[in-house]
Write a protein that holds these residues in place. Structure first.
Motif, PDB file in Angstrom:
ATOM      1  N   VAL A 288       0.800  -1.226   0.000  1.00 42.01           N
ATOM      2  CA  VAL A 288       0.000   0.000   0.000  1.00 42.01           C
ATOM      3  C   VAL A 288       0.832   1.276   0.000  1.00 42.01           C
ATOM      4  O   VAL A 288       0.294   2.365  -0.126  1.00 42.01           O
ATOM      5  N   GLY A 289       2.146   1.162   0.155  1.00 47.39           N
ATOM      6  CA  GLY A 289       2.945   2.378   0.186  1.00 47.39           C
ATOM      7  C   GLY A 289       4.394   2.082   0.487  1.00 47.39           C
ATOM      8  O   GLY A 289       4.843   0.933   0.385  1.00 47.39           O
ATOM      9  N   ALA A 290       5.107   3.123   0.885  1.00 45.45           N
ATOM     10  CA  ALA A 290       6.549   2.990   1.100  1.00 45.45           C
ATOM     11  C   ALA A 290       6.990   3.803   2.304  1.00 45.45           C
ATOM     12  O   ALA A 290       6.429   4.866   2.600  1.00 45.45           O
ATOM     13  N   ILE A 291       7.997   3.287   2.982  1.00 51.60           N
ATOM     14  CA  ILE A 291       8.635   4.016   4.086  1.00 51.60           C
ATOM     15  C   ILE A 291       9.602   5.041   3.494  1.00 51.60           C
ATOM     16  O   ILE A 291      10.280   4.760   2.490  1.00 51.60           O
ATOM     17  N   GLN A 292       9.631   6.227   4.118  1.00 45.76           N
ATOM     18  CA  GLN A 292      10.502   7.304   3.662  1.00 45.76           C
ATOM     19  C   GLN A 292      11.294   7.862   4.839  1.00 45.76           C
ATOM     20  O   GLN A 292      10.940   7.625   5.994  1.00 45.76           O
ATOM     21  N   THR A 293      12.289   8.657   4.538  1.00 39.70           N
ATOM     22  CA  THR A 293      12.965   9.383   5.619  1.00 39.70           C
ATOM     23  C   THR A 293      11.997  10.458   6.141  1.00 39.70           C
ATOM     24  O   THR A 293      10.991  10.751   5.503  1.00 39.70           O
ATOM     25  N   GLY A 294      12.307  11.024   7.291  1.00 44.45           N
ATOM     26  CA  GLY A 294      11.445  12.046   7.888  1.00 44.45           C
ATOM     27  C   GLY A 294      10.554  11.426   8.938  1.00 44.45           C
ATOM     28  O   GLY A 294      10.851  10.342   9.457  1.00 44.45           O
ATOM     29  N   ASP A 295       9.446  12.129   9.261  1.00 47.32           N
ATOM     30  CA  ASP A 295       8.569  11.588  10.310  1.00 47.32           C
ATOM     31  C   ASP A 295       7.100  11.749   9.946  1.00 47.32           C
ATOM     32  O   ASP A 295       6.228  11.636  10.801  1.00 47.32           O
ATOM     33  N   LYS A 296       6.813  12.007   8.667  1.00 52.85           N
ATOM     34  CA  LYS A 296       5.426  12.300   8.280  1.00 52.85           C
ATOM     35  C   LYS A 296       4.740  11.081   7.658  1.00 52.85           C
ATOM     36  O   LYS A 296       5.373  10.305   6.937  1.00 52.85           O
ATOM     37  N   LEU A 297       3.444  10.972   7.941  1.00 54.25           N
ATOM     38  CA  LEU A 297       2.610  10.013   7.223  1.00 54.25           C
ATOM     39  C   LEU A 297       1.859  10.801   6.153  1.00 54.25           C
ATOM     40  O   LEU A 297       1.032  11.661   6.466  1.00 54.25           O
ATOM     41  N   VAL A 298       2.201  10.552   4.884  1.00 52.93           N
ATOM     42  CA  VAL A 298       1.536  11.236   3.770  1.00 52.93           C
ATOM     43  C   VAL A 298       0.591  10.233   3.123  1.00 52.93           C
ATOM     44  O   VAL A 298       1.004   9.149   2.725  1.00 52.93           O
ATOM     45  N   LEU A 299      -0.668  10.640   3.041  1.00 53.02           N
ATOM     46  CA  LEU A 299      -1.675   9.762   2.457  1.00 53.02           C
ATOM     47  C   LEU A 299      -2.166  10.420   1.174  1.00 53.02           C
ATOM     48  O   LEU A 299      -2.571  11.582   1.197  1.00 53.02           O
ATOM     49  N   LEU A 300      -2.109   9.702   0.060  1.00 52.93           N
ATOM     50  CA  LEU A 300      -2.500  10.285  -1.224  1.00 52.93           C
ATOM     51  C   LEU A 300      -3.796   9.672  -1.725  1.00 52.93           C
ATOM     52  O   LEU A 300      -3.997   8.460  -1.622  1.00 52.93           O
TER      53      LEU A 300
END
Ligand code: ADP
Ligand code: MG
Length: 318
Positions: A288-300
């Motif tokens: 369903v998605g990908a882990i990224q650097t940072g600390d935000k959960l971005v939902l598209l």
């Protein structure tokens, strides 16, 4: 009126198959296998908070254990032994017979022994402690997600919350939809085998008890990473089809609790292995998605625009 000890003997004292000592003494004795770590967890269900007054006792027996087995699954542990602390308003034997049947039916499926507990009079409260085993060093944690990992979800989301919404009058479902969503709420299937098979594959895992967005946030915080998730890729319970209530669907899928699916992360190089695992177990596994650097959960959303994720369930916020 049967005594406390008669009730225990009648409804909860079963021979322990895999404990050194079960019900009947001041403590139970267990011995984990060589090279195994013990995973221990406890979960409490209160009438009026976690289940409706008058809930069917057999379903309650199932669910009380299922939520604990789900925690073992999320750790990659094999559940082995359970303790049951229960407060009952009265010695209602019809209720106890149904409750213990529901509990033991699920315990037997996973070869879990009930090895002890406590029984007292009081407002209906059920607390189960579960002990499981996991090979040294192979437990799954919330803390292992790494940038670049995929985010995966088992099964389908939102069905339990949809059943609750229907029961509280927020929406109307057909009899068939109410029945199948109701099963997701009352009789969740803990993903024990999936958890075991994800040892060495998943980089992190959690079970979805408080809603997808909130539980993913727990993983992100523990792992000190962010994530990007595509709403369209989230697996939705089939009972939403035909409802045409996008708002309700979004609330249930993102913030609805009680689904007890597994949310896990894994390296992109594990995709083939995970797809084969889902096919082998007959469990839908959605990337369903990908882990990224940072600390935000971005939902598209489907058009690529950011959406509001909502919060997870918080017992002290309501
Ligand atoms: P104690 O007073 O020494 O704690 P109890 O009288 O509470 O012992 O319990 C007697 C035995 O029955 C113990 O082995 C306990 O673990 C077990 N037991 C009590 N209640 C339950 C229950 N609801 N389910 C399973 N075992 C129970
Ligand atoms: Mg006691």
């Amino acid at each position: 009126m049967p005594s406390e000890f008669e009730l225990i003997a009648r409804y909860f004292d079963r021979p322990a198959r895999s404990a050194l000592l079960g019900v009947g003494d001041d403590a139970a004795l267990v011995r984990p296998g060589p090279g195994m770590e013990l995973a221990v967890s406890t979960d409490m269900l209160l009438e009026g908070r976690h289940f409706a007054p008058g809930a069917e006792p057999r379903a309650l027996g199932h669910k009380a254990l299922a939520v604990n087995l789900s925690d073992m699954a999320a750790m990659g542990a094999t559940p082995r032994w359970a303790l049951l602390a229960i407060a009952l308003p009265a010695a209602d034997e019809t209720w106890l017979a149904g409750f213990s049947q529901g509990l033991f039916a699920l315990a037997d499926r996973f070869a879990v022994d009930l090895i002890g507990g406590d029984t007292t009079r009081g407002p209906l409260t059920i607390a189960i402690t579960i002990l499981g085993e996991v090979p040294d060093g192979l437990a799954l944690f919330r803390a292992g997600a790494r940038p670049g990992d995929d985010v995966w979800v088992s099964g389908a989301l939102g069905g339990a919350a949809l059943a609750l919404a229907a029961r509280s009058g927020r929406t109307r479902l057909s009899a068939a939809q109410a029945e199948s969503a109701g099963r997701r709420l009352d009789a969740p299937e803990p993903r024990v085998e999936l958890g075991e098979r994800l040892r060495g594959i998943a980089t992190s895992a959690i079970d979805i008890s408080d809603g997808f967005a909130g539980d993913l946030r727990h993983v992100l915080e523990r792992s000190a990473v962010g994530a990007m998730v595509h709403y369209a890729r989230l697996p939705k319970a089939p009972e939403f089809a035909g409802l045409a209530d996008d708002r309700l669907e979004r609330d249930c899928v993102l913030s609805g609790g009680d689904d007890y699916e597994l949310l896990f992360t894994a390296a992109q190089s594990s995709r083939g292995e995970i797809e084969a695992l889902g096919a082998d177990l007959g469990i839908a596994l959605a990337r369903v998605g990908a882990i990224q650097t940072g600390d935000k959960l971005v939902l598209l959303d489907a058009g690529g625009a950011p959406m509001d994720c909502g919060g997870g369930y918080d017992h002290f916020a309501s």
